[in-house]
Design a protein around this motif. Structure first.
Motif, mmCIF file in Angstrom:
data_model
loop_
_atom_site.group_PDB
_atom_site.id
_atom_site.type_symbol
_atom_site.label_atom_id
_atom_site.label_comp_id
_atom_site.label_asym_id
_atom_site.label_seq_id
_atom_site.Cartn_x
_atom_site.Cartn_y
_atom_site.Cartn_z
ATOM 1 N N LEU A 174 47.388 58.919 51.050
ATOM 2 C CA LEU A 174 47.141 57.067 51.814
ATOM 3 C C LEU A 174 47.538 56.407 50.700
ATOM 4 O O LEU A 174 47.752 55.343 50.210
ATOM 5 N N SER A 175 46.751 56.509 48.995
ATOM 6 C CA SER A 175 47.052 55.774 47.681
ATOM 7 C C SER A 175 47.994 55.753 47.089
ATOM 8 O O SER A 175 48.410 54.373 46.764
ATOM 9 N N ARG A 176 48.659 56.608 47.227
ATOM 10 C CA ARG A 176 50.383 56.654 46.859
ATOM 11 C C ARG A 176 50.611 55.664 47.417
ATOM 12 O O ARG A 176 51.732 54.635 47.509
ATOM 13 N N GLU A 177 50.720 55.800 49.020
ATOM 14 C CA GLU A 177 51.807 55.166 50.103
ATOM 15 C C GLU A 177 51.218 53.605 50.276
ATOM 16 O O GLU A 177 51.474 53.139 50.294
ATOM 17 N N GLU A 178 49.716 53.167 50.022
ATOM 18 C CA GLU A 178 48.924 52.340 49.703
ATOM 19 C C GLU A 178 50.551 51.293 48.867
ATOM 20 O O GLU A 178 50.400 50.284 48.563
ATOM 21 N N LYS A 179 49.939 51.954 47.117
ATOM 22 C CA LYS A 179 50.126 51.039 45.871
ATOM 23 C C LYS A 179 52.037 51.442 46.251
ATOM 24 O O LYS A 179 52.654 50.369 45.010
ATOM 25 N N THR A 180 52.202 52.194 47.101
ATOM 26 C CA THR A 180 54.483 52.189 47.546
ATOM 27 C C THR A 180 54.503 50.704 47.430
ATOM 28 O O THR A 180 55.809 50.191 47.352
ATOM 29 N N PHE A 181 53.477 49.834 48.411
ATOM 30 C CA PHE A 181 54.146 49.069 48.783
ATOM 31 C C PHE A 181 53.614 47.781 48.480
ATOM 32 O O PHE A 181 53.355 45.794 48.638
ATOM 33 N N THR A 182 53.627 47.249 46.779
ATOM 34 C CA THR A 182 53.140 46.695 45.922
ATOM 35 C C THR A 182 54.160 45.657 46.097
ATOM 36 O O THR A 182 55.913 45.798 46.066
ATOM 37 N N PHE A 183 54.214 44.529 46.042
ATOM 38 C CA PHE A 183 55.037 43.001 46.509
ATOM 39 C C PHE A 183 55.173 42.756 44.906
ATOM 40 O O PHE A 183 53.842 42.828 43.865
ATOM 41 N N ALA A 184 55.863 42.052 44.321
ATOM 42 C CA ALA A 184 56.114 41.073 43.173
ATOM 43 C C ALA A 184 55.415 39.679 43.413
ATOM 44 O O ALA A 184 54.932 39.622 42.064
ATOM 45 N N HIS A 185 55.419 39.136 44.140
ATOM 46 C CA HIS A 185 54.382 37.739 44.283
ATOM 47 C C HIS A 185 54.133 38.301 46.570
ATOM 48 O O HIS A 185 55.140 38.463 47.413
ATOM 49 N N PHE A 186 53.806 37.480 47.148
ATOM 50 C CA PHE A 186 53.588 37.448 48.624
ATOM 51 C C PHE A 186 52.749 36.174 48.840
ATOM 52 O O PHE A 186 52.031 35.726 48.556
ATOM 53 N N THR A 187 53.816 35.583 49.438
ATOM 54 C CA THR A 187 53.553 34.137 49.995
ATOM 55 C C THR A 187 53.197 34.385 51.623
ATOM 56 O O THR A 187 53.167 35.524 52.373
#
Length: 182
Positions: free
Chosen positions: A15-28
């Motif tokens: 689950l921790s890996r899954e969460e980090k998979t969706f790291t954004f370059a930025h979020f608006t």
């Protein structure tokens, strides 16, 4: 449709890996709009009423909508509780549920939550962290309230996967113009 979703993993490291998979370059607000609409369209297609809420840790709401009529005021309380859990512990609410076997009392005892604090947090699926590259900690939360926890978690994960596919394949007209000018 929702019953066709695979069951989410219960592995904390997974689950921790899954969460980090969706790291954004930025979020608006634009990202929130697209993710929120992916969620809303999926829930509408499945004929499921739920609340979709996306906000920054600063409390700025970027997207908030029911998927269909039928929501009750209690759903808003669940949104707030799931959001609070994500922002305080930096993990999805499904991660927190798996960490404590879904036992609210075990969770509350572990963190020393008093009676008045226990109701502020929820440990069931549907709350998901927003991470941005280069920013420490959680910058916001995506919340779906009104579904069973495992379904809510998987709906968010599938929406994030769809968003990632759209983003990776997206070529804006401006990018094409700038490339042609080189």
């Amino acid at each position: 449709m929702l019953d066709q979703l695979p069951s989410p993993t219960r592995s904390l490291s997974g689950l921790s890996r899954e969460e980090k998979t969706f790291t954004f370059a930025h979020f608006t607000c634009e990202h929130a709009w697209v993710v929120g609409n992916i969620l809303r369209n999926a829930l509408r297609t499945a004929d499921v009423a739920a609340i979709i809420h996306i906000s920054l840790s600063s409390n700025q709401t970027l997207f908030h909508s029911p998927s269909l009529p039928g929501m009750v005021p209690d759903n808003e309380i669940w949104v707030a509780r799931k959001r609070a859990t994500v922002l305080r512990w930096g993990h999805s609410t499904w991660y927190m549920a798996c960490m404590f076997g879904g036992e609210d009392r075990k969770f509350a005892d572990y963190y020393g939550l008093g009676t008045s604090e226990r109701g502020k947090y929820a440990i069931e699926g549907g709350g998901y962290p927003i991470f941005v590259k280069g920013v420490e900690g959680v910058v916001g939360a995506i919340v779906v309230a009104g579904l069973d926890g495992d379904q809510a978690h998987q709906v968010v994960v599938k929406a994030m996967e769809e968003y990632k596919e759209l983003r990776d394949g997206f070529r804006s007209p401006m990018r094409n113009i700038l490339t042609a000018l080189k």
